[in-house]
Design an enzyme around this catalytic site. Structure first.
Site, PDB file in Angstrom:
ATOM      1  N   CYS A 185      -4.791 -30.547   0.861  1.00 29.41           N
ATOM      2  CA  CYS A 185      -3.485 -31.054   1.292  1.00 29.41           C
ATOM      3  C   CYS A 185      -3.462 -32.581   1.362  1.00 29.41           C
ATOM      4  CB  CYS A 185      -3.155 -30.480   2.664  1.00 29.41           C
ATOM      5  SG  CYS A 185      -4.135 -31.234   3.967  1.00 29.41           S
ATOM      6  N   CYS A 244      -7.943 -31.305   8.985  1.00 26.92           N
ATOM      7  CA  CYS A 244      -8.139 -31.953   7.684  1.00 26.92           C
ATOM      8  C   CYS A 244      -9.087 -33.150   7.832  1.00 26.92           C
ATOM      9  CB  CYS A 244      -6.803 -32.417   7.103  1.00 26.92           C
ATOM     10  SG  CYS A 244      -5.465 -31.214   7.299  1.00 26.92           S
ATOM     11  N   CYS A 294      -7.568 -22.590   5.218  1.00 28.20           N
ATOM     12  CA  CYS A 294      -6.562 -23.121   4.283  1.00 28.20           C
ATOM     13  C   CYS A 294      -7.078 -23.129   2.845  1.00 28.20           C
ATOM     14  CB  CYS A 294      -6.124 -24.522   4.700  1.00 28.20           C
ATOM     15  SG  CYS A 294      -7.447 -25.719   4.656  1.00 28.20           S
ATOM     16  N   ASP A 297      -8.966 -25.376   1.471  1.00 31.35           N
ATOM     17  CA  ASP A 297      -9.158 -26.719   0.912  1.00 31.35           C
ATOM     18  C   ASP A 297     -10.645 -27.070   0.816  1.00 31.35           C
ATOM     19  OD1 ASP A 297      -6.478 -26.784   0.866  1.00 31.35           O
ATOM     20  OD2 ASP A 297      -6.216 -28.306   2.405  1.00 31.35           O
TER      21      ASP A 297
HETATM   22 FE1  FES Z   1      -6.573 -27.627   5.098  1.00 29.86          FE
HETATM   23 FE2  FES Z   1      -5.430 -29.929   5.253  1.00 29.86          FE
HETATM   24  S1  FES Z   1      -4.458 -27.994   5.348  1.00 29.86           S
HETATM   25  S2  FES Z   1      -7.506 -29.522   4.882  1.00 29.86           S
END
Ligand code: FES
Length: 124
Positions: free
Chosen positions: A59, A103, A34, A36
């Site tokens: 997110c 996450c 993702c 992040d």
């Molecule tokens: Fe990747 Fe939440 S979508 S940490």
């Protein structure tokens, strides 16, 4: 409702946001899928996590997980903070949707990383 009130609260009013300039340990992790990124700063006094801050570029669930995880380890002995699991974070948040569990894993990993950084610096 997809997200619990706890998740919404920690997303809208995240606790311990920011950085510690005099951190004793810093942990940075990312999720390649993702994209992040989560960064955790810890201050340790007498083997207690006396302060903790986070910066999360990610997110809402990652922000809520970081916020809750920092609350769960603040004031705790380092060895106890090291045992924090993503499951405990999810439970404290009263659940996360299945596709958002990763996450909370970031939060566990970032804390472990920050503690390892602290322990490595201590032993030098
Ligand atoms: Fe990747 Fe939440 S979508 S940490």
């Amino acid at each position: 409702m997809l997200y619990s009130d706890k998740v919404m609260d920690h997303f809208m009013n995240p606790r311990n946001v920011g950085k510690l300039d005099d951190a004793d340990g810093i942990g940075e992790v990312g999720n390649a899928k993702c994209g992040d990124i989560m960064k955790i700063y810890i201050k340790v006094d007498n083997e207690l996590i006396s302060d903790v801050k986070f910066q999360t570029f990610g997110c809402g669930s990652a922000i809520a997980s970081s916020s809750m995880a920092t609350e769960l380890i603040k004031g705790k002995p380092v060895h106890q903070a090291l045992e924090l699991t993503n499951k405990a974070v999810v439970e404290a948040l009263e659940g996360l949707p299945a596709h958002k569990i990763h996450c909370s894993v970031l939060a566990e990993e970032a804390i472990k990383c920050a503690i390892e950084d602290y322990q490595m610096k201590k032993s030098c």
